[in-house]
Design a protein around this motif. Sequence first.
Motif, PDB file in Angstrom:
ATOM      1  N   UNK A   7       0.834  -1.200   0.000  1.00 35.69           N
ATOM      2  CA  UNK A   7       0.000   0.000   0.000  1.00 35.69           C
ATOM      3  C   UNK A   7       0.874   1.258   0.000  1.00 35.69           C
ATOM      4  N   UNK A   8       1.939   1.225   0.812  1.00 38.88           N
ATOM      5  CA  UNK A   8       2.838   2.371   0.879  1.00 38.88           C
ATOM      6  C   UNK A   8       3.542   2.607  -0.447  1.00 38.88           C
ATOM      7  N   UNK A   9       3.979   1.530  -1.108  1.00 40.83           N
ATOM      8  CA  UNK A   9       4.627   1.672  -2.414  1.00 40.83           C
ATOM      9  C   UNK A   9       3.644   2.189  -3.462  1.00 40.83           C
ATOM     10  N   UNK A  10       2.391   1.737  -3.381  1.00 40.99           N
ATOM     11  CA  UNK A  10       1.378   2.246  -4.305  1.00 40.99           C
ATOM     12  C   UNK A  10       1.194   3.744  -4.113  1.00 40.99           C
ATOM     13  N   UNK A  11       1.203   4.190  -2.839  1.00 43.86           N
ATOM     14  CA  UNK A  11       1.077   5.615  -2.559  1.00 43.86           C
ATOM     15  C   UNK A  11       2.255   6.399  -3.119  1.00 43.86           C
ATOM     16  N   UNK A  12       3.448   5.853  -2.986  1.00 43.11           N
ATOM     17  CA  UNK A  12       4.645   6.497  -3.534  1.00 43.11           C
ATOM     18  C   UNK A  12       4.541   6.599  -5.055  1.00 43.11           C
ATOM     19  N   UNK A  13       4.081   5.524  -5.705  1.00 45.17           N
ATOM     20  CA  UNK A  13       3.925   5.550  -7.153  1.00 45.17           C
ATOM     21  C   UNK A  13       2.910   6.587  -7.612  1.00 45.17           C
ATOM     22  N   UNK A  14       1.782   6.670  -6.918  1.00 43.07           N
ATOM     23  CA  UNK A  14       0.774   7.673  -7.260  1.00 43.07           C
ATOM     24  C   UNK A  14       1.324   9.087  -7.072  1.00 43.07           C
ATOM     25  N   UNK A  15       2.065   9.291  -5.978  1.00 38.10           N
ATOM     26  CA  UNK A  15       2.619  10.614  -5.709  1.00 38.10           C
ATOM     27  C   UNK A  15       3.670  11.004  -6.743  1.00 38.10           C
ATOM     28  N   UNK A  16       4.440  10.025  -7.200  1.00 35.69           N
ATOM     29  CA  UNK A  16       5.441  10.303  -8.229  1.00 35.69           C
ATOM     30  C   UNK A  16       4.759  10.681  -9.544  1.00 35.69           C
ATOM     31  N   UNK A  17       3.666   9.985  -9.872  1.00 35.19           N
ATOM     32  CA  UNK A  17       2.914  10.337 -11.076  1.00 35.19           C
ATOM     33  C   UNK A  17       2.319  11.737 -10.947  1.00 35.19           C
ATOM     34  N   UNK A  18       1.855  12.070  -9.744  1.00 31.30           N
ATOM     35  CA  UNK A  18       1.282  13.402  -9.545  1.00 31.30           C
ATOM     36  C   UNK A  18       2.328  14.491  -9.754  1.00 31.30           C
ATOM     37  N   UNK A 310       9.000   0.049   1.513  1.00 33.23           N
ATOM     38  CA  UNK A 310       8.901  -1.363   1.131  1.00 33.23           C
ATOM     39  C   UNK A 310       9.260  -2.285   2.286  1.00 33.23           C
ATOM     40  N   UNK A 311      10.057  -1.781   3.218  1.00 34.22           N
ATOM     41  CA  UNK A 311      10.488  -2.603   4.353  1.00 34.22           C
ATOM     42  C   UNK A 311       9.679  -2.334   5.625  1.00 34.22           C
ATOM     43  N   UNK A 312       8.571  -1.610   5.476  1.00 32.17           N
ATOM     44  CA  UNK A 312       7.743  -1.328   6.645  1.00 32.17           C
ATOM     45  C   UNK A 312       7.154  -2.624   7.193  1.00 32.17           C
ATOM     46  N   UNK A 313       7.260  -2.883   8.497  1.00 30.75           N
ATOM     47  CA  UNK A 313       6.641  -4.081   9.063  1.00 30.75           C
ATOM     48  C   UNK A 313       5.130  -3.941   9.106  1.00 30.75           C
TER      49      UNK A 313
END
Length: 317
Positions: A7-18, A310-313
């Motif tokens: 979920x966190x990586x998806x958020x990073x990807x969306x933010x990068x696209x923004x 990506x390494x978030x527990x």
Amino acid sequence: MNAPARLALAAVGLALASALFFTSTYVLNRAAALDGGHWAWTASLRYLWTVPLMLPLMRGRWTPLWRAMRAHPGAWLASSGIGFVLFYACLSYAAASGPAWLVAGTFQLTVVAGMLCAPLLYRDARRRIPPAALVTGLIAFAGVLLMQRSQAGGRLDAQAWIAIACVAVSAFAYPLGNRGLMLHLERAGIELDATQRVFGMTLASLPLWLPFVAYAQLAAGAPPLRQVGLTGGVALGAGIVATVLFFRATGLVRRDPVALAAAEAMQAAEILFATAIGALWLGEGWPTGHAAVGALLVIAAIVLFSALVARRPPAAA
């Protein structure tokens, strides 16, 4: 990889696209300024454009949004006043005072601004500034500074310093308004999606833009058609596409301070996009010297943030 990390990586990807779509703000606003367009028209027209352009997206979304705004109008006015009006008025004024690369670069203060605002907003664990995220954000900002130094040739005139001051204010106002509204909705137990939040804040900001419209009319008369068209482009690219993507990204990870900081920090990529587009379209200079090192630092920070989330527990979510 666990679900919170995905979920966190998806958020990073969306933010990068923004960030790519946000870049239109600096380039198109600078183009309007170079054409002689008044900054107050540039600021207000974006949000006047955004409302009708977003109406088709609000089908089936209007009723819960209206209930939320009617129940707490003060929260919406405050959030939009800070996150949209103060943010964009300062950014538009800066576009008339400095080149696109300078405005885009200084705005990257936002990679740490959200984290630094956290102690003022939260009363739980989120008020703590994540050290790893802060260090990574500072690496990104250091890269931006190197790119700016190269572009400026070590010299900035008075107008450029005015632009830097205005953009610094906007860099803090944007995440503060966004985080403030998300926190209000969380405390009120209201669930709204990113499109509803963007449209609601835009709608709430309209009364606050009226003084800017009046000032622009008195100072410069009616806006030229090219400026109207350019602000329409900003409204579509940055005001709708980029802002909805960014609000979606931050909404996904609003309870995870590291992932939220990472999503906000993806705006550092704007300096890379703005520099390239500004040089190709507006004839502004390409980065030289230390700028290459700065660009590498920005890219390294983006990779580091991705590795962090990506390494978030599982317990971090």
